[in-house]
Design an enzyme around this catalytic site. Structure first.
Site: not given
Lengths: 288, 195
Positions: A31, A240, A243, A265, A271
Site C-alpha cells: 500500500g 444484465c 446475459c 455487464c 457477459c
C-alpha cells in the site's frame, strides 16, 4: 508481428531494473507509494503509461497478456495496449481471464475470480488517496508516515452529513494490511471486496505521478467505513439485459433519445461467456 | 582477491531474458514469503558468492545501487558486469551481499528507510547453508495463514533481531535468503517465530 528496433517490451534494461527494484519494495511495504523514474512513453499520460511501464518491467516471453478498459477487451485503450505488447514483446494475448498470466486493467477487476500466480496491473491516474484533501505531497507523505488518516474519515463523514450515505462510488479508499491508506485506482467500489485476500499479486502504476504500489496475495484490504454506516457495494434493480447475470457490475447504455436504456455487464468477457453458455437477458429474449 | 591478470567470469548468459526470468521469480518470492524458488539460469559465481546470490545481484544492481560486500572476492566481477559502486559502510548500501551470516552486522546497521520514504532501505542477500521443512513459522501478507520452513546456517540471535526489526515497520530491511541455487524472500512485513 513484432516490431524490430526496440528492446524487448520497449523499455531499456536500466529502466526495467529501476522499476523492478521499486516493485520489490512496493510488495515489501503493501500500500505504500514507491517513487520511480517514469519514462516518456509513445502515448500521452492518462492513457495508462504507469500500467504499461509496470507491465513492460515484468513481462517475459512465456506470459499471456490480457488488457481490459472499463471491463471491456474491445475498447480503444485495451486494444492499443494489447497490440503494443504483442508488437514490442511478441507475447501471446488473450481475452480469457483464466488463461492470462498478466492482466493490465483500467478501472475494473474481472468478474471471473483471479487465481494464484496471476498478476493484476492497474493503471492509476491519481495514486494519492489524500490528494483532493491535501495537495502537497510533502504533507501527504508525512500523514502516511504518521498513519494519520483523520482527513479521509472526515470526508466520508461529511458525505453522510450531506447525503445520508457515503457518496464515494469509485476509487473508494482502502486500508492495506492495517497500515497504509491506498487509492485502489478508479475501480467501482463494487470491486473493492475483490482486492481483499486475493490470491493474485496486484501491482499499481501511476505514470504521470511517477509512483508504483502493490498489494501482495492474501493481504487484508479493508474499505473505510463507520460502524453505523458499514461499507456496501452498488446494487441494480434488474439483471444484465444481455446475459441475465445478477452478480456482475452493470453499465448503463442509453438506447434512444426518449429515455430508453438498458443495463449490461461491464465485463465483456464474462457477459459473452454467459451468453455462449445459454444464459439470456431481457433484451435478448425480446429480440428472439 | 582478483589479481589484475585473473580472467573475469562471465555474467548472465543472456542478460535481458535471464534477468527478466530471475526478477519474476524474485517478485513471486517477495509476494509469497517463504516460497522457495530454484534458479532457472546457469551462472558461474565468483567466490564466495552462491550462484543465486550472484544472479540476483546482476538482476537488480547497477550504477544507482551502492553495494556492501561482507567478504572480498567478487569486486571486479560485480563492478564490470553491473557497474555498481561498492561501499564500506553497510548503512549506505542499497544491497548487501552476506556470505558469513554468523559474523554479519546487526540488521539495524543497514539502511532502514525514512518515515516518509521507507523504500529507501537495504535489501540483504544472505547466504545460508540449507533450507528445511521445519523449525520456523512464517505469517504475514502474502501468506495464506502460516508457512512452516527451516533455515540452517543463521546465527542464534538472528530471528530475535528480525522480530525487533519487524517492530520498526514500516521501516526495516528486506531479506533474500540464498542456499546454493535456491532462494526465498522475507519482506519486512513477515513475522517469524520458532516452532
Amino acid at each position: 508481428m513484432t516490431t524490430s528496433g526496440y528492446n524487448f517490451a520497449y523499455l531499456d534494461e536500466q529502466t526495467k531494473r529501476m522499476l523492478r527494484r521499486a516493485l520489490l519494495k512496493a510488495v515489501a511495504i503493501p500500500g505504500y507509494q514507491v517513487p520511480f523514474g517514469s519514462r516518456e512513453m509513445p502515448l500521452p499520460y492518462g492513457w495508462g503509461t504507469g500500467g504499461i511501464q509496470v507491465t513492460a518491467a515484468i513481462l517475459g516471453t512465456n506470459d499471456v497478456l490480457k488488457v481490459i478498459d472499463q471491463g471491456s477487451d474491445d475498447t480503444v485503450n485495451a486494444v492499443n495496449i494489447r497490440r503494443f505488447f504483442a508488437r514490442t514483446a511478441g507475447v501471446a494475448t488473450t481475452n480469457r481471464t483464466p488463461e492470462a498470466t498478466v492482466i493490465q486493467t483500467r478501472h475494473r477487476i474481472p468478474e471471473t475470480p483471479l487465481a494464484a500466480g496471476q498478476i493484476m496491473v492497474y493503471q492509476v491516474p491519481e495514486p494519492e488517496p489524500l490528494h483532493r484533501l491535501e495537495p502537497r505531497e510533502a504533507v501527504t507523505r508525512k500523514l502516511h508516515a504518521l498513519a494519520d488518516y483523520g482527513f479521509m474519515h472526515v470526508k466520508l463523514y461529511e458525505d453522510i452529513a450531506r447525503y445520508g450515505h457515503i457518496a464515494t462510488t469509485y476509487d473508494y479508499p482502502v486500508l492495506v494490511n492495517d497500515r497504509y491508506l491506498m487509492a485502489p485506482s478508479p475501480i467501482p467500489k463494487f470491486d473493492n471486496p475483490k482486492l481483499n485476500h486475493s490470491p493474485a499479486l496486484q501491482l499499481f502504476g501511476a505514470g504521470r505521478e511517477k509512483r508504483v504500489y502493490a498489494v501482495p496475495p492474501y493481504t487484508k484490504v479493508e474499505s473505510l467505513d463507520f460502524e453505523d454506516h458499514p461499507f456496501s457495494v452498488q446494487q441494480w434493480d434488474a439483471p444484465c439485459a444481455l446475459c441475465g447475470a445478477s452478480d456482475s457490475f452493470l453499465d448503463e447504455v442509453v438506447l434512444d433519445d426518449v429515455g430508453g436504456r438498458m443495463f449490461v455487464c461491464s465485463d465483456s468477457e464474462y457477459c459473452s461467456n454467459r451468453q455462449a453458455a445459454g444464459h439470456a437477458g431481457s433484451a435478448v429474449k425480446e429480440a428472439a | 582477491m582478483n589479481a589484475p591478470h585473473t580472467p573475469l567470469l562471465p555474467g548472465l548468459p543472456q542478460p535481458a531474458p535471464d534477468s527478466q526470468r530471475i526478477f519474476r521469480q524474485l517478485l513471486d518470492a517477495m509476494a509469497q514469503p517463504g516460497r522457495i524458488h530454484a534458479l532457472q539460469v546457469a551462472v558461474t559465481a565468483p567466490a564466495p558468492l552462491a550462484p543465486a546470490a550472484s544472479a540476483i545481484a546482476l538482476t537488480l544492481c547497477d550504477y544507482e545501487t551502492p553495494v556492501w560486500l561482507q567478504s572480498a572476492g567478487p569486486e571486479a566481477w560485480l563492478r564490470f558486469h553491473s557497474g555498481c559502486p561498492l561501499v564500506d559502510d553497510p548503512g549506505t548500501a542499497r544491497f548487501a551481499l552476506i556470505d558469513q551470516p554468523a559474523s554479519m552486522p546487526a540488521l539495524a546497521a543497514f539502511a532502514q528507510g525514512e518515515a516518509e520514504y521507507p523504500d529507501r532501505s537495504a535489501t540483504l542477500i544472505i547466504q545460508v547453508s540449507a533450507f528445511g521443512e521445519q523449525g520456523l513459522v512464517f505469517a504475514g501478507p502474502g501468506i495464506d495463514g502460516e508457512t512452516r520452513l527451516g533455515v540452517a546456517g543463521l546465527p542464534d540471535q538472528f530471528w530475535r533481531d528480525w522480530q525487533q526489526s519487524h517492530g520498526r515497520f514500516p521501516l526495516g530491511v528486506d531479506l533474500v535468503l540464498v542456499a546454493g541455487t535456491r532462494f526465498l524472500c522475507i519482506p519486512r512485513t513477515t513475522t517469524v517465530r520458532e516452532g
